[in-house]
Structures are given as structure tokens and as C-alpha cells.
Design a protein around this motif. Structure first.
Motif, short mmCIF file in Angstrom:
data_model
loop_
_atom_site.label_atom_id
_atom_site.label_comp_id
_atom_site.label_asym_id
_atom_site.label_seq_id
_atom_site.Cartn_x
_atom_site.Cartn_y
_atom_site.Cartn_z
N GLY A 20 0.79 -1.23 0.00
CA GLY A 20 0.00 0.00 0.00
C GLY A 20 0.82 1.28 0.00
N LYS A 21 2.04 1.23 -0.52
CA LYS A 21 2.88 2.44 -0.56
C LYS A 21 2.18 3.58 -1.29
CE LYS A 21 6.55 0.94 -2.61
NZ LYS A 21 5.96 -0.39 -2.91
N THR A 22 1.57 3.27 -2.43
CA THR A 22 0.94 4.32 -3.22
C THR A 22 -0.27 4.90 -2.51
OG1 THR A 22 1.71 3.31 -5.28
CG2 THR A 22 -0.09 4.90 -5.44
N HIS A 23 -1.07 4.04 -1.89
CA HIS A 23 -2.22 4.55 -1.12
C HIS A 23 -1.76 5.50 -0.02
CE1 HIS A 23 -5.18 2.24 -3.17
NE2 HIS A 23 -4.79 1.06 -2.72
N ILE A 24 -0.71 5.11 0.70
CA ILE A 24 -0.21 5.95 1.79
C ILE A 24 0.42 7.22 1.23
CG2 ILE A 24 1.36 6.08 3.75
CD1 ILE A 24 -1.10 4.19 4.08
N SER A 25 1.17 7.11 0.14
CA SER A 25 1.80 8.28 -0.47
C SER A 25 0.75 9.29 -0.94
CB SER A 25 2.69 7.86 -1.65
OG SER A 25 3.77 7.06 -1.22
N ALA A 26 -0.30 8.79 -1.58
CA ALA A 26 -1.37 9.68 -2.04
C ALA A 26 -2.07 10.34 -0.86
CB ALA A 26 -2.38 8.90 -2.89
N GLY A 54 -5.86 4.14 -25.64
CA GLY A 54 -4.69 4.11 -26.50
C GLY A 54 -3.41 4.61 -25.86
N LYS A 55 -3.48 4.96 -24.57
CA LYS A 55 -2.30 5.47 -23.88
C LYS A 55 -1.91 4.51 -22.76
CE LYS A 55 -0.66 9.34 -21.05
NZ LYS A 55 -1.04 10.62 -20.37
N ALA A 56 -0.61 4.23 -22.65
CA ALA A 56 -0.11 3.37 -21.58
C ALA A 56 -0.05 4.16 -20.28
CB ALA A 56 1.28 2.84 -21.93
N VAL A 57 -0.74 3.68 -19.26
CA VAL A 57 -0.76 4.38 -17.98
C VAL A 57 -0.41 3.42 -16.85
CG1 VAL A 57 -2.49 6.05 -18.76
CG2 VAL A 57 -3.22 3.97 -17.59
N ASN A 58 0.21 3.97 -15.82
CA ASN A 58 0.52 3.22 -14.61
C ASN A 58 -0.39 3.71 -13.50
OD1 ASN A 58 2.24 3.34 -11.86
ND2 ASN A 58 2.82 1.51 -13.01
N ASP A 59 -1.07 2.81 -12.83
CA ASP A 59 -2.05 3.20 -11.81
C ASP A 59 -1.42 3.99 -10.67
OD1 ASP A 59 -4.09 1.99 -13.22
OD2 ASP A 59 -4.06 0.13 -12.04
N ASP A 60 -0.22 3.59 -10.25
CA ASP A 60 0.43 4.28 -9.14
C ASP A 60 0.75 5.73 -9.52
OD1 ASP A 60 0.28 1.89 -7.85
OD2 ASP A 60 2.42 1.44 -7.93
N VAL A 61 1.28 5.90 -10.71
CA VAL A 61 1.62 7.24 -11.19
C VAL A 61 0.37 8.10 -11.28
CG1 VAL A 61 2.49 8.57 -13.15
CG2 VAL A 61 3.72 6.52 -12.38
N GLN A 62 -0.72 7.52 -11.80
CA GLN A 62 -1.97 8.26 -11.92
C GLN A 62 -2.50 8.69 -10.54
OE1 GLN A 62 -3.71 8.93 -15.08
NE2 GLN A 62 -1.59 8.53 -15.62
N ALA A 63 -2.37 7.81 -9.55
CA ALA A 63 -2.85 8.13 -8.21
C ALA A 63 -2.05 9.27 -7.60
CB ALA A 63 -2.78 6.90 -7.32
N LEU A 64 -0.75 9.25 -7.77
CA LEU A 64 0.09 10.32 -7.22
C LEU A 64 -0.14 11.64 -7.95
CD1 LEU A 64 3.50 8.49 -6.61
CD2 LEU A 64 1.62 8.87 -5.01
N GLN A 65 -0.34 11.56 -9.26
CA GLN A 65 -0.62 12.77 -10.03
C GLN A 65 -1.92 13.42 -9.57
OE1 GLN A 65 -1.53 12.09 -14.18
NE2 GLN A 65 -0.73 14.08 -14.80
N ALA A 66 -2.94 12.59 -9.34
CA ALA A 66 -4.24 13.12 -8.92
C ALA A 66 -4.18 13.72 -7.52
CB ALA A 66 -5.28 12.01 -8.97
N ALA A 67 -3.33 13.17 -6.65
CA ALA A 67 -3.26 13.63 -5.26
C ALA A 67 -2.34 14.84 -5.07
CB ALA A 67 -2.81 12.49 -4.36
N SER A 68 -1.50 15.13 -6.04
CA SER A 68 -0.58 16.27 -5.93
C SER A 68 -1.37 17.57 -5.98
CB SER A 68 0.45 16.24 -7.06
OG SER A 68 1.26 15.08 -6.99
N SER A 69 -0.90 18.57 -5.24
CA SER A 69 -1.63 19.85 -5.20
C SER A 69 -1.16 20.83 -6.26
CB SER A 69 -1.50 20.48 -3.81
OG SER A 69 -0.16 20.84 -3.55
#
Length: 248
Positions: A20-26, A54-69
Motif C-alpha cells: 500500500g505504498k501508493t495509497h499511503i503516499s497519495a 490508447g495510452k499506456a498508464v501506470n495506476d500508481d503514477v496516476q494516483a500520485l498525479q491526482a493527489a498532488s496539489s
């Protein structure tokens, strides 16, 4: 005119993959946003992508991007993303690439320069090869940031947590604290295990518990952040700054 002390970025490590690193990081980023701080999430190396429109995405990266201010591109949050969901150096080899230390460090410092506080998430456990001569522990050591350890609460977590804490300290890094994240909803003796971790992490490493997160079927940054110890987290990320009450 008085000026607030600088904020402290952190490196989020895990006792294993899937803890759960990404959950905690977000959630850390969400908590920082509530404090009004310009915060950025960064996962320099991420393995495992899926095609979305059509775009390659990583779930962890998407979660951190969404949580960034602050507004960040996908490439800024995850500058090195690979298709295969496996050890990153193997994922890179499958694409005929090499994860170069200089490129990772340059991308990391470039993003850190844009934010007041950066939450840098590692890959898998604390020590994972990135190339033939460099691993994630080397990366964390070179950054020199205080480490927040995510402990996946399941059978075996005591040894995993204490051994990882020793590895972090052996690299000369500050173990700022740990978060217990329940990943087995049926873990026996959960309360006793948490109590043991609180005692041993404090006794051995003077590392406080920054939060105890129960199992959630649909975890969100806001739900997780509600289980952080605000005072302990504030002491790690913003020593000397006033703490803003949650929800104010």
C-alpha cells in the motif's frame, strides 16, 4: 519579516511489494494539500502499465498525479514507466532499455524543485535492483530524505518491518516514522502486532507510528489520511511550522 521554516520532503519505502505504498503516499499528499502546501508526488520508476484510450498508464503514477496539489504531467510524476509488471530492471530489459542513475536523479531533482514538499515513492520493498550496479536503497541514500516506512499488516509483518528498518538505518538514513496499513482484513492478533511494532520501532529506532490504517475495500486518500497521527506527521514534514487543523 519572519519566514516559515522549509518543509521536509520524504521517501516512502515499503516492507514488500503490495503493502500500500501508493495509497499511503497519495494520502500524505492529500494531507499536505489540506495544510495548503504545494506538494508533488513522484514515482521515478514504475513497472506495469495498461492501455487506456490508447495510452499506456501506470495506476500508481496516476494516483500520485491526482493527489498532488500542483499541476504535473504524467511524465513528471513517473518519468520512467515500463509495460511489464515485474522487477523494474527486468521490465526495462524487456524493452531494450537501461535505468540510468543519472537520468533518474536528474528527473527527481527537477520535480523536487517545483514543489514545497515532495513525496517520493520507492519500488517494491526497500532494496530492489534498478540496474546492474544501482538499486532503490542506493537511490534513497543518495536523496538523503527521511524515510516513512509503510508496514503491510499481515502475518510476518514484524520481521519484515524490523529488518527493513535496520536496512534503512544502515544506509545512514533517518527513519522518520512508520504507517501500519492493514492489507489482510482477517489478520489474527492485529492489535497485539501493532502494539509490538509501536514498542520495538520506538525502542530500536526512535521511530514513531505516523498512522494506523484499517483495511478498506475502497481506500481513498481522504479516508486514509483521517487515520494519520497529525501531530506526529507534522513533526516529520514541517517541524517549526504551525499545524492547521484538519477540515479548517
Amino acid at each position: 519579516m519572519s519566514q516559515n521554516p522549509p518543509l521536509q520532503s520524504c521517501f516512502v519505502a515499503g516492507t514488500d511489494t503490495g503493502v500500500g505504498k501508493t495509497h499511503i503516499s497519495a494520502a500524505l499528499l492529500h494531507w499536505c494539500a489540506l495544510q495548503g502546501w504545494a506538494s508533488a508526488g513522484l514515482k521515478p520508476v514504475a513497472a506495469g502499465t495498461t492501455l487506456v484510450n490508447g495510452k499506456a498508464v501506470n495506476d500508481d503514477v496516476q494516483a500520485l498525479q491526482a493527489a498532488s496539489s500542483i499541476d504535473l504531467s504524467d511524465a513528471e510524476v513517473g518519468p520512467f514507466q515500463f509495460e511489464a509488471a515485474c522487477a523494474p530492471h527486468i521490465a526495462a530489459q524487456l524493452e531494450g532499455k537501461t535505468i540510468e542513475r543519472e537520468h533518474v536523479m536528474a528527473a527527481t531533482h527537477a520535480l523536487m524543485a517545483r514543489a514545497e514538499i515532495t513525496v517520493v515513492e520507492g519500488v517494491g520493498g526497500f532494496c530492489v535492483p534498478l540496474n546492474d550496479t544501482w538499486d532503490t536503497a542506493d537511490f534513497a541514500q543518495e536523496l538523503g530524505l527521511p524515510v516513512v516506512l509503510v508496514v503491510g499488516m499481515r502475518l510476518g509483518c514484524l520481521s519484515h518491518a524490523l529488518l527493513t528498518a535496520e536496512a534503512v538505518r544502515a544506509r545512514g538514513l533517518a527513519l522518520a516514522g512508520w504507517v501500519g496499513n492493514v492489507i489482510d482484513p482477517d489478520m489474527p492478533h492485529l492489535v497485539a502486532n501493532l502494539a509490538t511494532l509501536r514498542q520495538e520501532m520506538q525502542r530500536r529506532h526512535q521511530a514513531p507510528c505516523l498512522g494506523s490504517v484499517p483495511w478498506m475495500s475502497q481506500p481513498t486518500p481522504a479516508l486514509i489520511a483521517a487515520h494519520f497521527d497529525a501531530a506526529a506527521l507534522h513533526a516529520v514534514l514541517a517541524p517549526g511550522r504551525p499545524l492547521k487543523a484538519m477540515g479548517s
